[in-house]
Each structure stands twice: as structure tokens, then as C-alpha cells.
Design a protein around this motif. Sequence first.
Motif, PDB file in Angstrom:
ATOM      1  N   ASP A 118       0.825  -1.200   0.000  1.00 25.70           N
ATOM      2  CA  ASP A 118       0.000   0.000   0.000  1.00 25.70           C
ATOM      3  C   ASP A 118       0.864   1.257   0.000  1.00 25.70           C
ATOM      4  N   LEU A 119       1.935   1.219   0.765  1.00 26.78           N
ATOM      5  CA  LEU A 119       2.818   2.380   0.860  1.00 26.78           C
ATOM      6  C   LEU A 119       3.478   2.672  -0.484  1.00 26.78           C
ATOM      7  N   HIS A 120       3.902   1.629  -1.193  1.00 25.25           N
ATOM      8  CA  HIS A 120       4.535   1.848  -2.488  1.00 25.25           C
ATOM      9  C   HIS A 120       3.528   2.412  -3.489  1.00 25.25           C
ATOM     10  N   ILE A 197      11.123  21.886  -2.493  1.00 32.97           N
ATOM     11  CA  ILE A 197      10.470  21.830  -1.180  1.00 32.97           C
ATOM     12  C   ILE A 197       9.356  20.788  -1.184  1.00 32.97           C
ATOM     13  N   ASP A 198       8.691  20.618  -2.316  1.00 33.02           N
ATOM     14  CA  ASP A 198       7.649  19.580  -2.404  1.00 33.02           C
ATOM     15  C   ASP A 198       8.258  18.187  -2.352  1.00 33.02           C
ATOM     16  N   VAL A 199       9.433  18.016  -2.946  1.00 28.82           N
ATOM     17  CA  VAL A 199      10.102  16.711  -2.913  1.00 28.82           C
ATOM     18  C   VAL A 199      10.506  16.374  -1.479  1.00 28.82           C
ATOM     19  N   PHE A 200      11.018  17.374  -0.735  1.00 28.08           N
ATOM     20  CA  PHE A 200      11.355  17.165   0.676  1.00 28.08           C
ATOM     21  C   PHE A 200      10.096  16.765   1.449  1.00 28.08           C
ATOM     22  N   ALA A 201       8.999  17.503   1.229  1.00 26.98           N
ATOM     23  CA  ALA A 201       7.747  17.192   1.923  1.00 26.98           C
ATOM     24  C   ALA A 201       7.259  15.792   1.560  1.00 26.98           C
ATOM     25  N   TRP A 202       7.451  15.391   0.278  1.00 26.35           N
ATOM     26  CA  TRP A 202       7.042  14.043  -0.133  1.00 26.35           C
ATOM     27  C   TRP A 202       7.783  13.002   0.701  1.00 26.35           C
ATOM     28  N   GLY A 203       9.080  13.181   0.903  1.00 28.40           N
ATOM     29  CA  GLY A 203       9.842  12.237   1.724  1.00 28.40           C
ATOM     30  C   GLY A 203       9.308  12.155   3.139  1.00 28.40           C
ATOM     31  N   ALA A 204       8.970  13.311   3.732  1.00 30.09           N
ATOM     32  CA  ALA A 204       8.432  13.319   5.091  1.00 30.09           C
ATOM     33  C   ALA A 204       7.046  12.676   5.143  1.00 30.09           C
ATOM     34  N   VAL A 205       6.238  12.884   4.112  1.00 34.96           N
ATOM     35  CA  VAL A 205       4.890  12.303   4.063  1.00 34.96           C
ATOM     36  C   VAL A 205       4.961  10.785   3.958  1.00 34.96           C
ATOM     37  N   ILE A 206       5.790  10.271   3.063  1.00 34.22           N
ATOM     38  CA  ILE A 206       5.895   8.813   2.894  1.00 34.22           C
ATOM     39  C   ILE A 206       6.478   8.183   4.148  1.00 34.22           C
ATOM     40  N   ALA A 207       7.431   8.868   4.807  1.00 35.53           N
ATOM     41  CA  ALA A 207       7.965   8.355   6.066  1.00 35.53           C
ATOM     42  C   ALA A 207       6.864   8.285   7.124  1.00 35.53           C
ATOM     43  N   PHE A 208       5.997   9.313   7.168  1.00 35.16           N
ATOM     44  CA  PHE A 208       4.869   9.283   8.105  1.00 35.16           C
ATOM     45  C   PHE A 208       3.929   8.125   7.784  1.00 35.16           C
ATOM     46  N   ALA A 233      16.280  12.438   9.982  1.00 35.07           N
ATOM     47  CA  ALA A 233      14.930  11.900  10.095  1.00 35.07           C
ATOM     48  C   ALA A 233      14.964  10.523  10.742  1.00 35.07           C
ATOM     49  N   ASP A 234      13.993  10.258  11.592  1.00 38.04           N
ATOM     50  CA  ASP A 234      13.871   8.955  12.240  1.00 38.04           C
ATOM     51  C   ASP A 234      13.061   8.041  11.328  1.00 38.04           C
ATOM     52  N   LEU A 235      13.756   7.187  10.573  1.00 37.12           N
ATOM     53  CA  LEU A 235      13.100   6.331   9.588  1.00 37.12           C
ATOM     54  C   LEU A 235      12.942   4.893  10.072  1.00 37.12           C
ATOM     55  N   ARG A 236      13.072   4.664  11.387  1.00 36.35           N
ATOM     56  CA  ARG A 236      12.883   3.306  11.919  1.00 36.35           C
ATOM     57  C   ARG A 236      11.462   2.820  11.628  1.00 36.35           C
ATOM     58  N   GLY A 237      11.349   1.626  11.079  1.00 37.26           N
ATOM     59  CA  GLY A 237      10.053   1.055  10.753  1.00 37.26           C
ATOM     60  C   GLY A 237       9.638   1.257   9.309  1.00 37.26           C
ATOM     61  N   LEU A 238      10.332   2.105   8.579  1.00 37.75           N
ATOM     62  CA  LEU A 238      10.015   2.309   7.166  1.00 37.75           C
ATOM     63  C   LEU A 238      10.515   1.121   6.358  1.00 37.75           C
ATOM     64  N   PRO A 239       9.708   0.550   5.472  1.00 38.14           N
ATOM     65  CA  PRO A 239      10.170  -0.589   4.663  1.00 38.14           C
ATOM     66  C   PRO A 239      11.508  -0.289   3.981  1.00 38.14           C
ATOM     67  N   GLU A 240      12.385  -1.266   4.008  1.00 38.87           N
ATOM     68  CA  GLU A 240      13.747  -1.070   3.508  1.00 38.87           C
ATOM     69  C   GLU A 240      13.763  -0.605   2.055  1.00 38.87           C
ATOM     70  N   ALA A 241      12.802  -1.059   1.255  1.00 40.29           N
ATOM     71  CA  ALA A 241      12.792  -0.716  -0.168  1.00 40.29           C
ATOM     72  C   ALA A 241      12.615   0.775  -0.397  1.00 40.29           C
ATOM     73  N   LEU A 242      12.074   1.491   0.600  1.00 43.51           N
ATOM     74  CA  LEU A 242      11.821   2.916   0.423  1.00 43.51           C
ATOM     75  C   LEU A 242      12.766   3.802   1.226  1.00 43.51           C
ATOM     76  N   VAL A 243      13.591   3.230   2.054  1.00 43.45           N
ATOM     77  CA  VAL A 243      14.485   4.044   2.896  1.00 43.45           C
ATOM     78  C   VAL A 243      15.420   4.891   2.042  1.00 43.45           C
ATOM     79  N   GLY A 244      15.988   4.277   1.012  1.00 45.83           N
ATOM     80  CA  GLY A 244      16.956   5.005   0.186  1.00 45.83           C
ATOM     81  C   GLY A 244      16.347   6.202  -0.524  1.00 45.83           C
ATOM     82  N   VAL A 245      15.198   5.995  -1.151  1.00 47.98           N
ATOM     83  CA  VAL A 245      14.599   7.083  -1.920  1.00 47.98           C
ATOM     84  C   VAL A 245      14.062   8.173  -0.994  1.00 47.98           C
ATOM     85  N   VAL A 246      13.517   7.791   0.181  1.00 49.62           N
ATOM     86  CA  VAL A 246      13.044   8.796   1.131  1.00 49.62           C
ATOM     87  C   VAL A 246      14.215   9.607   1.677  1.00 49.62           C
ATOM     88  N   SER A 247      15.318   8.950   2.026  1.00 48.57           N
ATOM     89  CA  SER A 247      16.501   9.669   2.516  1.00 48.57           C
ATOM     90  C   SER A 247      17.027  10.629   1.461  1.00 48.57           C
TER      91      SER A 247
END
Length: 706
Positions: A118-120, A197-208, A233-247
Amino acid sequence: MIGDTLGGYRLEKKLGEGGYGTVYLGRREDGEPGAVKVLHPHIAGTPEFRRRFQAEAMLSMDIPPYFIARVLKTGDPEARPEPDQEPAWVVTEYVEGRTLRKLVMGDGSDEGPLGEDDLHRTAVATATALVSIHSADVVHRDFTPSNIMVTGDGVRVIDFGIARAVEEAPTMASGSTGTLRYMAPEQILGTEVSPAIDVFAWGAVIAFAGTGRDVFDGGSAWETRQRILYGEADLRGLPEALVGVVSWCLEKDPELRPTSHRLLSRLLGKETSSIEEEGEATQRDSRTLLDEGAAAFWRSITMGMSGFPTVAGPDREGTFEIAGTFYGTVAELARGVQSRWPEAHGMLRDAHKRQELLRWLPEEEGKAREIVGVLPEAWGGADVQAANLVAELSPDLPALFRDLDMSWGALFSTKDGRAWPYREPEHERLMDLVERHGLLKALSGHHCIGSDHSCRRERPCSRYVHVARQASDLFERLRALEGWLRGAAATAGFDRERLSPVEKGDLVHMLGTHERRNGEAPALAVWATQGLPEGELRERARRVVREADDPWPAAVALYACRDDLRRVSERSAGPRERPGPRPVVDHGRRKGVGRGRRGPVGREPRGLSRLLWAVGALLVVAGVVLGALYWGDLTLLALMATGAGVALIVIGRVLLEDHRKALTGEERGEHGSEAGTAEESPVDEAPLGDEERRAELLRHLFDFPE
């Protein structure tokens, strides 16, 4: 406000209230819903803000409709913020569902972080929305989980097109808007804002969405700012497949973040190898990338995302039901869609019903399955999707759209001098679908029924197909040209008059009926640039027509903007008289459109003035000579000759000056009577006196869209 009508939408109930304004559910007379946002008076209290707000809303209408709530309409930018007049408002597509924040943090049993699949899917949909927004040169500025709706028909990003206008409002105490937990470092520091700034916000939104918490949240606003500016950012619990792109998206330096195009490419597994290649591909393949993002989401929604359960459809050999009516064949279904358009519209907006329809449609109806197999926004909405579906399933049906006759005879008949037939306010959305979403292209698939045509029977009308293609070219050129004119007009210091939906309809009618439509490119280039002063701009405009694959739509686009082009050309050359406002476009049939003015005032009396000056000069010389040779005997005659000569010279000068003033007055009077809404703008009368501004305007000429 409940019960009031704004922009044709009657306000039924209050949906919510935020920092910018209050949102109401509105409904048109035909039952179509819309979300009407009414801005708070303390924000929208000045004419300057209202004009800026209108400009931002209009720019937002250019956004391709991928996973967004489309901006449908906005209020009059010139309305004064007086108590007895309507407030500033904007109507967007009504989206029924839950926000991403409520989905994750709600009080139901299904609350909590999204699963990996769902997250992807959410990541792909929202990244596609950002590509769509950024491709129209819009920055959202408040991309948060509260501005993302999860519905039974997908994911929609809402509330863009307002933040920038609010941010620049003189009543705002701070220069930045947005939700702190999702603001980029440069947004907090007040430095230059960009799509990054929207790309940064996208990373924070997907992490949430993947962790169930705001990854920069502190115990106070100060601590949150410090974490965004200097912490990780505290990304503990985020699926590994998305950690790289969110970071990657949460880099402090905006230059190190991906663009939205590159972000979506990474999510789709087709990232470009370099920024240079990506920049080149962005111009060439944005629409393809958007289509791929939408298709990737659609293929995955049957796999269990909240709000998208798999639905078992009926047997293909059985019937298909729309709102209680059952259809046994594709031809019956097409007739049913035409006769029960609102119900069909609702069916196509329902993800479950589209799945049922896909299962019911025969395999050989490949094109129809492609039409149904994507989200309605890929077509510009369910209306255009339905029009494409009907034309594909049963092209022998008449070209009807809702209850409107859209056949060739209805749209392009020249009887009684009629132009575009649908000219009422309720038809504005029709022209928007024609302009931005290719409605004519869909309807051109119906078989030709014109008795005066040379088309083969049981085939689409070749003339209709040709004009539909030209209309697409025309509006693409108009958008590019108007974008260029916005910057040029701002530099030159005058206000442009936008083409109304009726004027745009008249331009489409002109494509199919004007006597010049089959003209040669050189002649069309001259016709389209009549009135432009000689110079670089006129030559560039003519070259656009001469070099176009189809010169006619290029010529019509220039014809529609010729008065604004003339203003830019004149002001780039130096101070000039104020040009008159643009006359209404209607093929030159109305008074004053495309015709030269003639009459007694229109004939310059230069010959008479020169004659008076010459006779006066001779009398003055004769008087001087007589006075010198026969002073005393002919003194009186000499004085009379000299006085008469001076009088004739003065009369000639006054006659020429009166003619010039009369001509100026006539032109202004004719423009006022034709346009009826000419603005008396002081800034419009002021010539460019600043050399730096004039140099900037000259630079605009080299960016002329070719």
C-alpha cells in the motif's frame, strides 16, 4: 454562506475550515458536485491579492489531471473586497474519502502505518501528482498527509494553487506558509522556494505513512525546526525498499534532492543515468512518465490497498448493469452511456465498477479496455473517458456529449453567421474539456452523417478529425504564447485581457470555417501579424507560421494574441501611445475586428497642411521683400502679406494637430464601444522609461515560443 451560490455552485454544507479559508460542498444545477473554498476576508482583502490569487488559480488549471483534485473555476479577480460583494473563492473537484493522516492516525480498527504494498502504491501516486504539478510550473508549498485524499477511486492531492498567493499577501505576518513538520530547510529559512520543497515534503509524508509518526516532530516548534535544519529523520520502521529514496528526498541541500521526474522514474525502476539526460527527457517524455505512473498504480490497486478491495465481476457472457439498467451488448452499453450520462459518469469514477466493466468487455474490444483500464484523470475526467468509450464501442451513434449536439453540423454550421454555438456560462466547462482534454478528438471518432461531405460512409468525418487535430495544436500554441506574454506583459507594465471560453470557441469555429483555412503559409503569416510593427518580434511570429507543419492553427493562435503582441513590440522599441484593448475574436464579422478604419477622420490632411505652410511662407517672404524695397509707399501691404502668411502657417499646424487628436479619440471610442470592458489602467499608459526594464523586455523577445 450555506444556500448561497458562487460560480454556479450552490453551497450545501460546510466540509471544513483551515488557515486559508472555509471549504463547502457545492453543487451545480446538473448535480455535479464541487469543493468551494472561500478564503478568509483578512487574507483576501485587497485587489492586489485577488489578482494574484486569480493568476495562481488559472495557472493551476494547466496541471495535467493525474492524482490531483482539479481546479475547475475561480472568482473574478477585479471584484472589489467590499462587504456587499462576493468573497474570493475557488472551486475544485470534489473528492470524497479520508485524508492520509486520518487513514493512518484515525480511531478505527484499520488505523496504523500502511503496509509495504500500500505504501509503495501511495508513493507512486503522490510522486506522479508532483510531476503533474511541477510540469505546469506550480509549486504546492503545503504537501502534507492532510492534503492527500485516499478514496474509493485512488489517491488525490488537494489544495495546491493557493499557498503562493497567500504567502505573498500583504496581510501575512510571515513570508512562508505550510505545515512546519513537512517544511524543507530552505522554506524555514525563508530562502528561495523551488519544487525541491515539495520533494522534501514528499519524503516526510511517505515516512509518516510508513512509520505512523512525523519523523521530524519535536516537543516544541523550536525543536522541530532544529531537527529539520540540523537533525536526521527517524526512519525506523520504514520498509527497507523505500528508505533510500526517502533519505534522498530529505537531503538538507535542495540541489542534492531528486526532481519529481527523477523521483518517479526511480519508483518505476527506470531512473535516468544523469541529470543532463533527465533534463532532456523531462521536456520530451513528461506525459509518457505520467501515463506510466498512473498505469503502475492502476495495475496494483486490486492487490489490497485500503479502499481498493478486489471485486468479482459478472460473467462476460452476461449483462452489465448501470444504476439498475442492464445491457447485454457493447452497442447497448454505448447507447446506455449516452442516454444516462450522469449515471455512467458515476460508474467510471467508481474503481469497483470499472473493474467489473473490464471483466465484462470482450477481449476483442482491446481499445475500449484500454480506455476503461486507466483512472478517469488520465482522460481529463470521467466525462471525456465516457465520450471516448462511446465512440469506440458504437461510432455509428450521433456525436452527443451529455445533452449537447457535438456533430459537425451543430458546431461548424455557418448559417446566419453563427460562430461557436455554446456560449452560456454553463458551457464554460465544455470549452475547458475541448481545450485541455481533447474532447473533440474523442467525438471525431463518430461516423460522418453530413450529406454535404465527401467522407466515406461508416467512417469518421475527415473534416472533423482534421479540425480536432488542429484544435489540439491551436491550444498548445496558445498556452505557450500566453505563458510568454505573461512575463512580457509584467515587464512592459500592462494588463492582458484573457481570452474568454466563448472567444476560444470562436477560434475553434474559425479553424473549420474561415475562408483562409486552406491558405498558403506565407500569406497566413502576413495575415496573422497584421498591425505588428516591423521588427524582430514580427519576423519571429511570421517564421512560426511559415515553419509550422500545419500553418493554420499557428496563424490563428497569433491572430488571437495580436494586440498583446503589438503592445510588447511597441514598448520594446520605446515609449508609444497606449494601444487600445483587444477586440473580441469572432472571425472579423463584428464591428472593428480585423478591419481598417476609414472615414473623414481617417484621411490624414498632410497635403493640405503642407499647401497652407507653403503659401504662408511665400506671403511672409513677399511681405519682407516689399517692406525692404518700398518702405513707406507699400508698408501696409507688406504688413498684411506677412500677417496673412503667418496666419496660414498657424492654421496648417492647428489643422494637423486637431486631426491627430480626433483620430486618437475615435480609436479610443471605437475600442470602448466594441470591448465594453476596457480598463483605464494608469500603469498601461506609462511607457517604459527604465532602461533595465526595457532590456529585460528585449530579452523576452528571444524567448518567443517557436
